[in-house]
Design an enzyme around this catalytic site. Structure first.
Site, PDB file in Angstrom:
ATOM      1  N   GLU A 128     -10.996  -6.647   7.870  1.00 53.70           N
ATOM      2  CA  GLU A 128     -10.451  -5.417   7.301  1.00 53.70           C
ATOM      3  C   GLU A 128     -11.036  -5.220   5.902  1.00 53.70           C
ATOM      4  O   GLU A 128     -11.195  -6.179   5.151  1.00 53.70           O
ATOM      5  CB  GLU A 128      -8.927  -5.580   7.213  1.00 53.70           C
ATOM      6  CG  GLU A 128      -8.197  -4.282   7.145  1.00 53.70           C
ATOM      7  CD  GLU A 128      -6.679  -4.485   7.159  1.00 53.70           C
ATOM      8  OE1 GLU A 128      -6.215  -5.575   6.762  1.00 53.70           O
ATOM      9  OE2 GLU A 128      -5.970  -3.564   7.563  1.00 53.70           O
ATOM     10  N   CYS A 170      -3.490   1.283   6.653  1.00 52.92           N
ATOM     11  CA  CYS A 170      -3.849   0.519   7.848  1.00 52.92           C
ATOM     12  C   CYS A 170      -4.653   1.367   8.807  1.00 52.92           C
ATOM     13  O   CYS A 170      -5.506   0.867   9.528  1.00 52.92           O
ATOM     14  CB  CYS A 170      -2.601  -0.038   8.515  1.00 52.92           C
ATOM     15  SG  CYS A 170      -1.408   1.236   8.899  1.00 52.92           S
ATOM     16  N   LYS A 221      12.511  -7.112   1.890  1.00 57.24           N
ATOM     17  CA  LYS A 221      11.739  -7.866   0.891  1.00 57.24           C
ATOM     18  C   LYS A 221      10.389  -7.153   0.748  1.00 57.24           C
ATOM     19  O   LYS A 221       9.464  -7.377   1.519  1.00 57.24           O
ATOM     20  CB  LYS A 221      11.548  -9.312   1.388  1.00 57.24           C
ATOM     21  CG  LYS A 221      11.390 -10.357   0.308  1.00 57.24           C
ATOM     22  CD  LYS A 221      10.156 -10.197  -0.554  1.00 57.24           C
ATOM     23  CE  LYS A 221       8.872 -10.538   0.159  1.00 57.24           C
ATOM     24  NZ  LYS A 221       7.681 -10.119  -0.649  1.00 57.24           N
ATOM     25  N   PRO A 222      10.293  -6.246  -0.247  1.00 58.09           N
ATOM     26  CA  PRO A 222       9.027  -5.527  -0.437  1.00 58.09           C
ATOM     27  C   PRO A 222       7.981  -6.414  -1.111  1.00 58.09           C
ATOM     28  O   PRO A 222       8.284  -7.532  -1.528  1.00 58.09           O
ATOM     29  CB  PRO A 222       9.429  -4.367  -1.339  1.00 58.09           C
ATOM     30  CG  PRO A 222      10.614  -4.863  -2.091  1.00 58.09           C
ATOM     31  CD  PRO A 222      11.314  -5.867  -1.226  1.00 58.09           C
ATOM     32  N   GLY A 240       2.125  -5.942   7.373  1.00 57.02           N
ATOM     33  CA  GLY A 240       1.251  -6.633   6.433  1.00 57.02           C
ATOM     34  C   GLY A 240       0.009  -7.136   7.120  1.00 57.02           C
ATOM     35  O   GLY A 240      -0.400  -6.607   8.159  1.00 57.02           O
ATOM     36  N   GLU A 283       3.587  -5.243  12.532  1.00 52.57           N
ATOM     37  CA  GLU A 283       2.641  -4.124  12.343  1.00 52.57           C
ATOM     38  C   GLU A 283       1.574  -4.636  11.389  1.00 52.57           C
ATOM     39  O   GLU A 283       1.823  -4.791  10.194  1.00 52.57           O
ATOM     40  CB  GLU A 283       3.351  -2.913  11.709  1.00 52.57           C
ATOM     41  CG  GLU A 283       4.568  -2.425  12.458  1.00 52.57           C
ATOM     42  CD  GLU A 283       4.203  -1.493  13.613  1.00 52.57           C
ATOM     43  OE1 GLU A 283       3.030  -1.080  13.698  1.00 52.57           O
ATOM     44  OE2 GLU A 283       5.093  -1.201  14.426  1.00 52.57           O
ATOM     45  N   ASN A 311       0.809  -1.229   0.000  1.00 53.39           N
ATOM     46  CA  ASN A 311       0.000   0.000   0.000  1.00 53.39           C
ATOM     47  C   ASN A 311       0.844   1.283   0.000  1.00 53.39           C
ATOM     48  O   ASN A 311       0.450   2.278  -0.594  1.00 53.39           O
ATOM     49  CB  ASN A 311      -1.050  -0.009   1.113  1.00 53.39           C
ATOM     50  CG  ASN A 311      -0.478  -0.276   2.476  1.00 53.39           C
ATOM     51  OD1 ASN A 311       0.579  -0.882   2.605  1.00 53.39           O
ATOM     52  ND2 ASN A 311      -1.158   0.178   3.504  1.00 53.39           N
TER      53      ASN A 311
END
Ligand code: NAD
Length: 479
Positions: A361, A264, A158-159, A208, A230, A135
């Site tokens: 979510e 988030c 590691k994106p 994530g 997170e 995001n």
């Protein structure tokens, strides 16, 4: 054999094809970074910060390439530029804060053993894995990587495989600062690469979903390495009886729909005092109906597309579930065009906590509204969630503060929403499934990357073994 992945293209068209790092690439990179970490940690704090400052300058020079890559992968232009600015601001923040935090000496005498003097030595955790989501691809990687590097750790990032384009221009800026390039690497790939990175590291910062966070937490637990997780949120916003209706609608709307709700800390549930409900709902609908999409041009309109098209399917399923259970949709909904998916802000009433959009979510611009009669009821509704990331309360300040203090949320914005996206220097700890581990905000965002070693100096004669010898207990009659 090389493993290729294809990133989704949010505005439609063919996605970006890239090579995923294999387990052997991860091990090679981890070995190289770990070998260089000791020298990096041994540098004076100012030298490490100066390397980070050079990196910041290099990123500034490469800003067009970085912003273009982010724009392409996220389908939004202004927020991509703001994202880079936000990442550079994080580097500037640690330039200001790190020198004092890292040189602060903690020492004194023990209260329980006054002859013992102590001093703390701080030792970087070693090689930190940073695993980040799609995001805010650049910001959510650097938000943890920069303080870890400032603390003297090496970082293997590691994106997300959904948004990989920025990595190439970013690594070019890293290579322009050789001391940094020795201790920072970024590998592309999906879950398998992520798991290999966690396996190779001495600590992990993960941002994530809850589901992946559980897996990363289990893996870290198995290896007994520190994990800072997170995770997701389901943030409530409470409009108290003494709030201003127009202002409340404006805050609720912005908090819910900014970045297409893919943040988030987005507001995903709105609870309005019954005395304001009849005025609030039409005001919110009117304001929501005026929101525009950037379907025609990436640099026009309020909201971009869903970055990951699977998110659009999930939002659609939540809307269908709510409607099937009797909710009323007053405006907005999915817009699919040329292979991309957008969503006009959707305002729903007639909703209840049995619906998926209150449980899971959403990560989309969907605003379910419910009314409440008392503050107790508002608190119960807001706390009725397994998430506890953040929240918002609108109303007279003292009243709002008293309600906020009863919420199970790591940060509560008063008379605004989503303030954690602007306030990076105040510590906060998540409740529930929204996160585990010390705060990434404020001083602990840096100090959590340092293990404290206590050096304990005995200043009196050390106790002899006889001090611990069993002796026959004397009784009153013996005397
Ligand atoms: P995700 O959990 O699907 O993926 C996150 C990252 O984990 C990706 O890089 C992915 O490749 C990697 N990954 C997947 N499986 C893995 C495994 N087994 N081991 C190691 N790595 C693995 O999350 P996402 O869909 O990319 O991001 C959206 C989620 O992120 C939302 O839930 C959102 O709330 C959350 N988020 C939280 C914060 C926060 O600060 N709390 C900020 C932004 C986003």
């Amino acid at each position: 054999m090389a493993n290729f992945l294809i990133a989704a293209n949010p505005r439609g068209g063919s996605g970006h094809r890239f090579r995923a790092a294999a387990a052997t690439d991860v091990l090679e990179s981890a070995d190289r970074l770990r070998a260089a970490q000791r020298d990096w940690a041994a540098l004076a704090v100012d030298d490490r910060l100066s390397a980070l400052a050079q990196w910041s300058e290099a990123m500034r020079s490469a800003s067009e390439d970085l912003v273009d890559a982010l724009t392409e992968d996220t389908g939004r232009a202004l927020i991509s530029r703001a994202e880079l600015d936000g990442a550079l601001a994080r580097i500037a923040h640690w330039q200001r804060k790190a020198p004092d935090l890292l040189t602060e000496i903690s020492q004194g005498h023990s209260e329980s053993a006054p002859s013992v003097r102590y001093q703390h030595r701080r030792d970087p955790l070693g090689l930190v894995a940073v695993i980040s989501p799609w995001n805010f691809p650049l910001l959510l990687m650097l938000i943890d990587a920069v303080p870890a590097l400032a603390a003297g750790c090496a970082v293997l990032a590691k994106p997300s495989e959904q948004t990989p384009r920025f990595v190439e221009p970013l690594m070019e800026t890293v290579r322009s600062v050789p001391s940094l390039a020795a201790v920072f690497d970024c590998l592309l790939g999906g879950p398998e690469t992520g798991a290999a990175v966690v396996d190779a590291a001495d600590a992990v910062c993960f941002t994530g979903s809850v589901a992946t966070g559980r897996q990363v937490g289990r893996q870290a637990g198995e290896r007994l390495i520190p994990a800072f997780l997170e995770l997701g949120g389901k943030d409530p916003l409470i409009v108290l009886a003494d709030a201003d209706v127009q202002e409340a609608a404006r805050i609720a709307l912005r908090g819910s729909v900014l970045a297409t709700g893919q943040a988030c800390q987005s507001i995903e549930r709105v609870y309005v005092h019954q005395s304001l409900y009849d005025a609030f709902v039409p005001e919110l609908i009117a304001q929501a109906s005026a929101v525009t999409l950037n379907t025609e041009r990436v640099d026009r309109g309020h909201l971009g597309p869903f970055i990951d098209p699977r998110q659009a399917d999930l939002v659609e399923a939540q809307l269908e579930d709510a409607l099937a259970q009797g909710a009323a949709l007053h405006c907005g909904g999915l817009v699919r065009q040329d292979g991309g998916a957008w969503c006009k802000p959707a305002v729903l009433t007639g909703t209840n906590h049995g619906m998926a959009l209150y449980r899971d979510e959403t990560f989309g611009p969907v605003i379910p509204v419910m009314s409440f009669a008392t503050d107790d009821e508002a608190v119960d509704l807001a706390n009725d969630s397994e998430f506890g990331l953040s929240a918002a309360v609108l109303g007279e300040q003292a009243h709002a503060l008293s309600v906020a203090a009863r919420l199970r949320a790591g940060a509560v914005s008063i008379n605004d929403a989503s303030l954690t996206s602007q306030v990076g220097d105040v510590e906060k700890d998540s409740y529930g499934v929204s996160g585990v581990g010390r705060s990434r905000m404020g001083p602990s965002g840096l100090l959590r990357f340092l293990r404290r070693q206590a050096l304990l100096v005995q200043t009196a004669p050390a106790a002899p073994l006889d001090a611990f010898k069993e002796v026959e207990r004397r009784t009153v009659t013996d005397a």
